[in-house]
Design a protein around this motif. Sequence first.
Motif, PDB file in Angstrom:
ATOM      1  N   VAL A  98       0.978   3.317  -7.797  1.00  0.00           N
ATOM      2  CA  VAL A  98       0.880   1.879  -8.066  1.00  0.00           C
ATOM      3  C   VAL A  98       0.210   1.677  -9.421  1.00  0.00           C
ATOM      4  CG1 VAL A  98      -0.074  -0.322  -7.287  1.00  0.00           C
ATOM      5  CG2 VAL A  98       0.712   1.372  -5.612  1.00  0.00           C
ATOM      6  N   LYS A  99       0.855   0.880 -10.267  1.00  0.00           N
ATOM      7  CA  LYS A  99       0.303   0.593 -11.593  1.00  0.00           C
ATOM      8  C   LYS A  99      -0.135  -0.864 -11.653  1.00  0.00           C
ATOM      9  CE  LYS A  99       3.302   4.011 -13.851  1.00  0.00           C
ATOM     10  NZ  LYS A  99       4.369   4.233 -14.863  1.00  0.00           N
TER      11      LYS A  99
ATOM     12  N   GLU B 238       0.537  -4.417 -10.484  1.00  0.00           N
ATOM     13  CA  GLU B 238       1.464  -4.346  -9.362  1.00  0.00           C
ATOM     14  C   GLU B 238       0.708  -4.034  -8.068  1.00  0.00           C
ATOM     15  OE1 GLU B 238       4.117  -1.300 -10.515  1.00  0.00           O
ATOM     16  OE2 GLU B 238       5.200  -2.504 -11.995  1.00  0.00           O
ATOM     17  N   LYS B 239       1.213  -4.584  -6.958  1.00  0.00           N
ATOM     18  CA  LYS B 239       0.587  -4.351  -5.668  1.00  0.00           C
ATOM     19  C   LYS B 239       1.265  -3.220  -4.892  1.00  0.00           C
ATOM     20  CE  LYS B 239      -1.237  -9.015  -5.115  1.00  0.00           C
ATOM     21  NZ  LYS B 239      -1.292 -10.237  -4.246  1.00  0.00           N
TER      22      LYS B 239
ATOM     23  N   SER C 182       4.152   0.234  -5.465  1.00  0.00           N
ATOM     24  CA  SER C 182       4.748   1.097  -6.479  1.00  0.00           C
ATOM     25  C   SER C 182       6.188   0.678  -6.768  1.00  0.00           C
ATOM     26  CB  SER C 182       4.716   2.551  -6.012  1.00  0.00           C
ATOM     27  OG  SER C 182       5.595   2.736  -4.915  1.00  0.00           O
ATOM     28  N   ARG C 183       6.658   1.093  -7.920  1.00  0.00           N
ATOM     29  CA  ARG C 183       8.048   0.814  -8.270  1.00  0.00           C
ATOM     30  C   ARG C 183       8.998   1.504  -7.287  1.00  0.00           C
ATOM     31  NH1 ARG C 183      11.113   2.544 -13.930  1.00  0.00           N
ATOM     32  NH2 ARG C 183      13.125   1.559 -13.451  1.00  0.00           N
TER      33      ARG C 183
ATOM     34  N   ALA D 206       9.256  -0.683  -4.268  1.00  0.00           N
ATOM     35  CA  ALA D 206       9.986  -1.903  -4.607  1.00  0.00           C
ATOM     36  C   ALA D 206      11.488  -1.634  -4.698  1.00  0.00           C
ATOM     37  CB  ALA D 206       9.466  -2.465  -5.934  1.00  0.00           C
TER      38      ALA D 206
END
Length: 489
Positions: free
Chosen positions: A187-188, A191-192, A194-195, A198
Amino acid sequence: MANKNTQPCWPGCRLPLLFCLGFAIVLALPYLFFLDYNDPKEKFFSMIENRRLPLKDHEEEPSLSMESTFRVQSGPADEDLKQCDLSKAMLKVFMYDMPPEFHFGLLDWKGDGKSVWPDIQTEIPDHPGGLNLQHSIEYWLTLDLLSSRFSDRSGPCTAVRVDDSREADVVFVPFFSSLSYNRHSNVKPPEKISRNKALQKKLVEYLTAQQEWKRSGGLDHIVMAHHPNSMLGARTKLWRCTFILADFGRYVPHVANVEKDIIAPYKHMIRTFVNDSSGFDDRPTLLYFQGAIYRKDGGSVRQELFYLLRHEKDVHFSFGSISKNGISGASRGMHGSKFCLNIAGDTPSSNRLFDAIASHCIPVIISDEIELPYEDVLDYSSFCIFVRTSDAIKKRFLIKLIRGISREAWTKMWQRLKEVQGYFEFQYPSKKDDAVQMIWQAVARKVPAIRLKLHRARRFAGFKIEDRIRSLRSSTRVSSRARRHRIHQ
């Protein structure tokens, strides 16, 4: 006397000599054709391409010559290349034109907005490489499909992309799930999630909105999830699809199983042992293993084997990895070993098996729950040693077993390894019976079972709910009139 000399040699023939000789030639012709049909040059996997049943006993299998079939990354000889005849493809595949964020966008490819796909005839997006390559089947399969209708394509034509999904045997989902997990699991902020998570959520939303999904409920969809930790969020929602996996170690049986899904090989990291002429005496190390020794889950056996084997003089059993010690060092170690250990780790499978195959080092498999690629058509016992975990951890059991294998037995397995090694090579362009084509053939063998499920699911699909209710009301009215008529009588 003259009559005796001109009489045919077989009994019962009273016709002139020339007529009988002609008759004999006619009888012989079918046998000549039969002998030609069973030419030993026929390849083992031609029976897959012709959809014939595989042979059961390895001793009767025709051998597949490495020299004639695989050259330079196990590709066919140039003179064997023929223009791909799309009408004869084994497998018709419809591939979703998904947004680039699901596939080549994960390789940092940025298109011009005119197409969701890169022009691979001009430039192929680079794979990041490193250990990401182990689970890169998504990259190779997608490239092969994109090129399947090139006018100048030569070589195998196992799978071909079609535009109309109604003409397809399967629907291919080009989500690079392993790459998504490897590169985008963290997670970056801000953002809540991770990509990777998502993208999985978007994937489910995308698929369930498509007509192809609504038509089949996902039964004919092919989803790649080769990394054991990929698709963690979406797998339970897509369980009706056919998954292409490395193993079933982190799946519950109703989500993934050997009857429904496909096991694909890892891409090996060790350099292929090209022109291997090493014999039994040219490989000084008896048994080789290098990797993480302390593992969780079923991998605890590695630690027990380490303590059992560490003092054997011709056994290499040590800590280390390819990334730490370098591919060259690992290649030298495996190329110089007679047997290579493949022990269960966090999951039943590991890339080490395919490194051993590429090194022509006889794999010794100690993993009770392992599933193997193409095992329905390939007999691994002809080039691998299988040992139950409960036996392997008995004092001196394993080392006595390995030392007891004769030079002749080892040489036979080594020769077979060189024959089958090409089935595990990933490359672009794909070549005859390499890993890409073998995976497509495995998908094709699943098609009859997929069709059975689809046909069974459609038994009552032709009647809409409204039609069923209307039919029920109509039959109820008819029954009521009949009862009234009987009462008045």
